[in-house]
Motif scaffolding. Structure first.
Motif, mmCIF file in Angstrom:
data_model
loop_
_atom_site.group_PDB
_atom_site.id
_atom_site.type_symbol
_atom_site.label_atom_id
_atom_site.label_comp_id
_atom_site.label_asym_id
_atom_site.label_seq_id
_atom_site.Cartn_x
_atom_site.Cartn_y
_atom_site.Cartn_z
ATOM 1 N N LYS A 239 0.827 -1.208 0.000
ATOM 2 C CA LYS A 239 0.000 0.000 0.000
ATOM 3 C C LYS A 239 0.867 1.268 0.000
ATOM 4 O O LYS A 239 0.503 2.258 -0.631
ATOM 5 C CB LYS A 239 -0.918 -0.014 1.217
ATOM 6 C CG LYS A 239 -1.926 1.078 1.250
ATOM 7 C CD LYS A 239 -3.058 0.801 0.305
ATOM 8 C CE LYS A 239 -4.135 1.851 0.477
ATOM 9 N NZ LYS A 239 -5.157 1.754 -0.539
ATOM 10 N N ILE A 240 2.006 1.239 0.676
ATOM 11 C CA ILE A 240 2.890 2.406 0.691
ATOM 12 C C ILE A 240 3.953 2.334 -0.405
ATOM 13 O O ILE A 240 4.907 3.091 -0.399
ATOM 14 C CB ILE A 240 3.540 2.639 2.076
ATOM 15 C CG1 ILE A 240 4.416 1.458 2.495
ATOM 16 C CG2 ILE A 240 2.479 2.955 3.119
ATOM 17 C CD1 ILE A 240 5.278 1.723 3.713
ATOM 18 N N GLU A 241 3.741 1.393 -1.325
ATOM 19 C CA GLU A 241 4.610 1.241 -2.506
ATOM 20 C C GLU A 241 6.066 0.995 -2.138
ATOM 21 O O GLU A 241 6.986 1.604 -2.671
ATOM 22 C CB GLU A 241 4.476 2.468 -3.408
ATOM 23 C CG GLU A 241 3.059 2.682 -3.886
ATOM 24 C CD GLU A 241 2.875 3.966 -4.669
ATOM 25 O OE1 GLU A 241 3.698 4.892 -4.539
ATOM 26 O OE2 GLU A 241 1.895 4.028 -5.428
ATOM 27 N N MET A 242 6.257 0.053 -1.196
ATOM 28 C CA MET A 242 7.594 -0.327 -0.755
ATOM 29 C C MET A 242 7.692 -1.848 -0.791
ATOM 30 O O MET A 242 6.782 -2.523 -0.312
ATOM 31 C CB MET A 242 7.826 0.178 0.680
ATOM 32 C CG MET A 242 9.187 -0.150 1.241
ATOM 33 S SD MET A 242 9.364 0.362 2.973
ATOM 34 C CE MET A 242 9.351 2.142 2.816
ATOM 35 N N GLU B 258 9.007 8.256 3.638
ATOM 36 C CA GLU B 258 8.341 7.022 4.074
ATOM 37 C C GLU B 258 7.355 7.309 5.209
ATOM 38 O O GLU B 258 6.238 6.785 5.214
ATOM 39 C CB GLU B 258 9.386 5.994 4.522
ATOM 40 C CG GLU B 258 10.271 5.551 3.394
ATOM 41 C CD GLU B 258 11.546 4.858 3.844
ATOM 42 O OE1 GLU B 258 12.167 4.203 2.987
ATOM 43 O OE2 GLU B 258 11.939 4.968 5.025
ATOM 44 N N ILE B 259 7.768 8.153 6.139
ATOM 45 C CA ILE B 259 6.890 8.537 7.241
ATOM 46 C C ILE B 259 5.639 9.225 6.694
ATOM 47 O O ILE B 259 4.522 8.960 7.142
ATOM 48 C CB ILE B 259 7.631 9.456 8.237
ATOM 49 C CG1 ILE B 259 8.727 8.661 8.959
ATOM 50 C CG2 ILE B 259 6.653 10.073 9.239
ATOM 51 C CD1 ILE B 259 9.673 9.503 9.788
ATOM 52 N N ILE C 211 2.000 10.612 14.898
ATOM 53 C CA ILE C 211 3.266 10.633 14.158
ATOM 54 C C ILE C 211 4.417 10.863 15.126
ATOM 55 O O ILE C 211 5.439 10.169 15.068
ATOM 56 C CB ILE C 211 3.239 11.711 13.051
ATOM 57 C CG1 ILE C 211 2.224 11.333 11.970
ATOM 58 C CG2 ILE C 211 4.636 11.901 12.449
ATOM 59 C CD1 ILE C 211 1.917 12.447 10.995
ATOM 60 N N ARG C 212 4.260 11.822 16.040
ATOM 61 C CA ARG C 212 5.304 12.081 17.048
ATOM 62 C C ARG C 212 5.534 10.856 17.919
ATOM 63 O O ARG C 212 6.680 10.483 18.177
ATOM 64 C CB ARG C 212 4.933 13.281 17.909
ATOM 65 C CG ARG C 212 5.267 14.610 17.287
ATOM 66 C CD ARG C 212 5.140 15.755 18.280
ATOM 67 N NE ARG C 212 3.778 15.942 18.776
ATOM 68 C CZ ARG C 212 2.824 16.598 18.117
ATOM 69 N NH1 ARG C 212 3.088 17.128 16.945
ATOM 70 N NH2 ARG C 212 1.623 16.730 18.632
ATOM 71 N N GLU C 213 4.459 10.238 18.383
ATOM 72 C CA GLU C 213 4.576 9.064 19.266
ATOM 73 C C GLU C 213 5.304 7.916 18.576
ATOM 74 O O GLU C 213 6.127 7.241 19.201
ATOM 75 C CB GLU C 213 3.200 8.575 19.709
ATOM 76 C CG GLU C 213 2.514 9.454 20.708
ATOM 77 C CD GLU C 213 1.117 8.953 21.047
ATOM 78 O OE1 GLU C 213 0.698 7.895 20.525
ATOM 79 O OE2 GLU C 213 0.440 9.638 21.826
ATOM 80 N N ILE C 214 4.982 7.686 17.327
ATOM 81 C CA ILE C 214 5.546 6.537 16.608
ATOM 82 C C ILE C 214 6.971 6.809 16.140
ATOM 83 O O ILE C 214 7.854 5.956 16.289
ATOM 84 C CB ILE C 214 4.655 6.152 15.418
ATOM 85 C CG1 ILE C 214 3.304 5.628 15.912
ATOM 86 C CG2 ILE C 214 5.345 5.099 14.543
ATOM 87 C CD1 ILE C 214 2.271 5.430 14.830
ATOM 88 N N PHE C 215 7.217 7.972 15.566
ATOM 89 C CA PHE C 215 8.485 8.196 14.875
ATOM 90 C C PHE C 215 9.490 9.105 15.593
ATOM 91 O O PHE C 215 10.664 9.093 15.246
ATOM 92 C CB PHE C 215 8.217 8.765 13.481
ATOM 93 C CG PHE C 215 7.446 7.822 12.603
ATOM 94 C CD1 PHE C 215 8.067 6.703 12.054
ATOM 95 C CD2 PHE C 215 6.115 8.022 12.351
ATOM 96 C CE1 PHE C 215 7.368 5.812 11.275
ATOM 97 C CE2 PHE C 215 5.396 7.144 11.549
ATOM 98 C CZ PHE C 215 6.024 6.034 11.009
ATOM 99 N N PHE C 216 9.051 9.878 16.576
ATOM 100 C CA PHE C 216 9.960 10.881 17.137
ATOM 101 C C PHE C 216 10.091 10.865 18.662
ATOM 102 O O PHE C 216 10.547 11.821 19.247
ATOM 103 C CB PHE C 216 9.537 12.281 16.659
ATOM 104 C CG PHE C 216 9.554 12.406 15.170
ATOM 105 C CD1 PHE C 216 10.748 12.453 14.458
ATOM 106 C CD2 PHE C 216 8.369 12.436 14.451
ATOM 107 C CE1 PHE C 216 10.764 12.547 13.087
ATOM 108 C CE2 PHE C 216 8.371 12.541 13.065
ATOM 109 C CZ PHE C 216 9.578 12.592 12.390
#
Length: 66
Positions: free
Chosen positions: A24-27, A45-46, A60-65
């Motif tokens: 779905k994210i084309e990866m 990617e994020i 987004i902050r919780e997951i990635f930062f």
């Protein structure tokens, strides 16, 4: 580094398998798997992940930062 457990939870809650989500994210799944193991994602990617999962700014902050 990304909180991959939280990310996996969001993916599953959205009804995707990890393989389906990578598509779905084309990866390629192998690339997505490596990103999950290293817990490092690029900004593009994020952005794709956030769009597909409809993540809020806080999520987004919780997951990635954190």
């Amino acid at each position: 580094m990304a909180n991959t457990n939280l990310l996996k939870g969001k993916i599953v809650a959205s009804g995707y398998t990890l393989s389906e989500f990578a598509n779905k994210i084309e990866m390629p799944y192998t690339t997505f798997s490596r990103r999950m193991k290293s817990r490092i994602f690029g900004s593009d990617e994020i952005e794709k992940i956030a769009k597909v999962l409809e993540l809020t700014a806080e999520e987004i902050r919780e997951i990635f930062f954190n």
